[in-house]
Design a protein around this motif. Structure first.
Motif, PDB file in Angstrom:
ATOM      1  N   PHE A  68       0.508  -1.320   0.017  1.00 58.00           N
ATOM      2  CA  PHE A  68       0.032  -0.229  -0.098  1.00 58.00           C
ATOM      3  C   PHE A  68       0.780   1.452   0.201  1.00 58.00           C
ATOM      4  O   PHE A  68       1.602   1.060   0.476  1.00 58.00           O
ATOM      5  N   THR A  69       0.623   2.638  -1.033  1.00 60.27           N
ATOM      6  CA  THR A  69       1.137   4.057  -0.932  1.00 60.27           C
ATOM      7  C   THR A  69       0.166   4.841  -0.368  1.00 60.27           C
ATOM      8  O   THR A  69      -1.099   4.430  -1.162  1.00 60.27           O
ATOM      9  N   PHE A  70       0.326   5.221   0.755  1.00 58.24           N
ATOM     10  CA  PHE A  70      -0.449   6.892   1.316  1.00 58.24           C
ATOM     11  C   PHE A  70       0.178   7.455   0.950  1.00 58.24           C
ATOM     12  O   PHE A  70       1.130   8.360   1.425  1.00 58.24           O
ATOM     13  N   ALA A  71      -0.347   8.938  -0.087  1.00 53.69           N
ATOM     14  CA  ALA A  71      -0.073   9.668   0.054  1.00 53.69           C
ATOM     15  C   ALA A  71      -0.584  11.425   1.478  1.00 53.69           C
ATOM     16  O   ALA A  71      -2.200  10.719   2.445  1.00 53.69           O
ATOM     17  N   LEU A  72       0.549  11.555   1.879  1.00 52.41           N
ATOM     18  CA  LEU A  72       0.074  12.584   3.434  1.00 52.41           C
ATOM     19  C   LEU A  72       0.024  13.867   2.504  1.00 52.41           C
ATOM     20  O   LEU A  72       0.999  15.162   2.410  1.00 52.41           O
ATOM     21  N   PRO A  73      -1.408  14.693   2.217  1.00 54.08           N
ATOM     22  CA  PRO A  73      -1.703  15.842   1.402  1.00 54.08           C
ATOM     23  C   PRO A  73      -0.976  16.709   2.670  1.00 54.08           C
ATOM     24  O   PRO A  73      -1.250  18.127   1.706  1.00 54.08           O
TER      25      PRO A  73
END
Length: 79
Positions: A41-46
């Motif tokens: 899983f890859t999550f962006a931290l906006p």
């Protein structure tokens, strides 16, 4: 689920968190376990400009991490 559409399309400049998960099947009657699947899983931290760096615990983990990062960069270049 949340509305992630705009972040998927435009995550440039956002720090990314990459998570690797191994799913195990355990049979307690035989005292055995085996990996049934791997998930990435890859999550962006906006709302962040940086995030904490986590280093691998050993050389094997470092090699797997480097390979995964290389694969991710290659896949990102396809778009």
């Amino acid at each position: 689920g949340g509305d992630i559409g705009k972040y998927v399309a435009d995550h440039q400049g956002m720090p990314l968190v990459m998570v690797e998960v191994d799913a195990w099947v355990v049979d307690p009657t035989k005292a055995s376990a085996k990996i049934s699947n791997h998930f990435y899983f890859t999550f962006a931290l906006p709302n962040k400009t940086t995030c904490r760096t986590v280093l691998p615990g050993n050389l094997e983990d470092a090699r797997r991490m480097a390979s995964r990062m290389s694969d991710d960069r290659e896949q990102a270049s396809w778009g």
